[in-house]
Design an enzyme around this catalytic site. Structure first.
Site, PDB file in Angstrom:
ATOM      1  N   CYS A  17      -1.776  -4.341  -5.603  1.00  0.00           N
ATOM      2  CA  CYS A  17      -2.377  -5.600  -5.151  1.00  0.00           C
ATOM      3  C   CYS A  17      -1.324  -6.710  -5.169  1.00  0.00           C
ATOM      4  O   CYS A  17      -0.309  -6.625  -5.873  1.00  0.00           O
ATOM      5  CB  CYS A  17      -3.529  -5.989  -6.061  1.00  0.00           C
ATOM      6  SG  CYS A  17      -5.049  -5.044  -5.807  1.00  0.00           S
TER       7      CYS A  17
ATOM      8  N   GLU B 227       0.827  -1.213   0.000  1.00  0.00           N
ATOM      9  CA  GLU B 227       0.000   0.000   0.000  1.00  0.00           C
ATOM     10  C   GLU B 227       0.858   1.258   0.000  1.00  0.00           C
ATOM     11  O   GLU B 227       2.092   1.202   0.076  1.00  0.00           O
ATOM     12  CB  GLU B 227      -0.961  -0.063   1.193  1.00  0.00           C
ATOM     13  CG  GLU B 227      -1.912  -1.250   1.061  1.00  0.00           C
ATOM     14  CD  GLU B 227      -2.962  -1.325   2.155  1.00  0.00           C
ATOM     15  OE1 GLU B 227      -2.853  -0.608   3.173  1.00  0.00           O
ATOM     16  OE2 GLU B 227      -3.914  -2.122   1.967  1.00  0.00           O
TER      17      GLU B 227
ATOM     18  N   GLU C 155      -1.508  -9.530  -6.586  1.00  0.00           N
ATOM     19  CA  GLU C 155      -1.364 -10.135  -7.906  1.00  0.00           C
ATOM     20  C   GLU C 155      -0.420  -9.309  -8.783  1.00  0.00           C
ATOM     21  O   GLU C 155       0.236  -9.855  -9.683  1.00  0.00           O
ATOM     22  CB  GLU C 155      -2.727 -10.239  -8.589  1.00  0.00           C
ATOM     23  CG  GLU C 155      -3.728 -11.146  -7.867  1.00  0.00           C
ATOM     24  CD  GLU C 155      -4.542 -10.431  -6.794  1.00  0.00           C
ATOM     25  OE1 GLU C 155      -4.060  -9.423  -6.231  1.00  0.00           O
ATOM     26  OE2 GLU C 155      -5.659 -10.865  -6.515  1.00  0.00           O
TER      27      GLU C 155
ATOM     28  N   CYS D 286      -9.367  -8.831  -7.474  1.00  0.00           N
ATOM     29  CA  CYS D 286     -10.226  -7.705  -7.881  1.00  0.00           C
ATOM     30  C   CYS D 286     -10.295  -7.651  -9.412  1.00  0.00           C
ATOM     31  O   CYS D 286      -9.567  -8.362 -10.122  1.00  0.00           O
ATOM     32  CB  CYS D 286      -9.693  -6.390  -7.304  1.00  0.00           C
ATOM     33  SG  CYS D 286      -8.210  -5.775  -8.138  1.00  0.00           S
TER      34      CYS D 286
HETATM   35  N1  THU Z   1      -6.007  -6.395  -2.654  1.00  0.00           N
HETATM   36  C1  THU Z   1      -5.158  -7.261  -3.277  1.00  0.00           C
HETATM   37  O1  THU Z   1      -3.973  -7.328  -2.941  1.00  0.00           O
HETATM   38  N2  THU Z   1      -5.644  -8.039  -4.260  1.00  0.00           N
HETATM   39  C2  THU Z   1      -6.935  -8.048  -4.680  1.00  0.00           C
HETATM   40  O2  THU Z   1      -7.249  -8.713  -5.651  1.00  0.00           O
HETATM   41  C3  THU Z   1      -7.938  -7.277  -3.950  1.00  0.00           C
HETATM   42  C4  THU Z   1      -7.401  -6.276  -3.004  1.00  0.00           C
HETATM   43  C5  THU Z   1      -5.485  -5.505  -1.620  1.00  0.00           C
HETATM   44  C6  THU Z   1      -5.367  -4.079  -2.044  1.00  0.00           C
HETATM   45  C7  THU Z   1      -5.361  -3.381  -0.705  1.00  0.00           C
HETATM   46  O3  THU Z   1      -4.019  -3.299  -0.246  1.00  0.00           O
HETATM   47  C8  THU Z   1      -6.151  -4.282   0.215  1.00  0.00           C
HETATM   48  O4  THU Z   1      -6.315  -5.498  -0.492  1.00  0.00           O
HETATM   49  C9  THU Z   1      -7.517  -3.742   0.572  1.00  0.00           C
HETATM   50  O5  THU Z   1      -8.245  -3.402  -0.559  1.00  0.00           O
END
Ligand code: THU
Length: 131
Positions: A58, A49, A60, A91
């Site tokens: 993310c 983040e 992925e 996501c």
């Molecule tokens: N997040 C992921 O790492 N992958 C996803 O496919 C969905 C969301 C993370 C992004 C963020 O750091 C946290 O989850 C909350 O949204």
């Protein structure tokens, strides 16, 4: 190239392990992703983040970096998990990233069981749509 057998329990465990490395001071949600490639190797990623929230990466996406850094190829199967082991679905943006690297046949661990990307991202836009 090897004939890849997907060890889902191993992939899920690797995703949970990767989530422990997450940098997630804003959401508090540790996310890990693990995928097996067409040469049999496993690549992982964790979410990273940022104080500028929209810049966050993310799990992925960081997996995509490790995928190319370790030889590329094609993703065969992917699991995404929280740091406490809950199944998380990639996501929408990440589904597009996975589609690029694994195509429609790439398998995803979902609440409804293992499903191909063609089911998780139907009618996807992909490299084949470019002139
Ligand atoms: N997040 C992921 O790492 N992958 C996803 O496919 C969905 C969301 C993370 C992004 C963020 O750091 C946290 O989850 C909350 O949204």
């Amino acid at each position: 190239m090897v004939d890849v057998v997907v060890d889902w329990e191993l992939l899920r465990a690797k995703a949970v392990e990767a989530a422990q490395a997450a940098y997630c001071p804003y959401s508090g949600l540790r996310v890990g992703a693990a995928a097996v490639c067409d040469d049999g190797r496993i690549v992982v990623g964790c979410n990273v983040e940022n104080a500028a929230y929209g810049v966050g990466l993310c799990a992925e996406c960081t997996l995509a970096g490790q995928f190319f850094l370790t030889g590329g190829g094609k993703l065969v199967a992917l699991a995404c998990r929280s740091g406490t082991g809950e199944l998380l679905m990639p996501c929408g943006r990440c589904r597009q990233v996975i589609y690029e690297l694994g195509g429609g046949a790439c398998l995803i661990d979902t609440p409804a069981g293992v499903r191909p990307m063609t089911s998780v991202l139907p009618d996807a836009f992909g490299p084949e749509d470019l002139p």
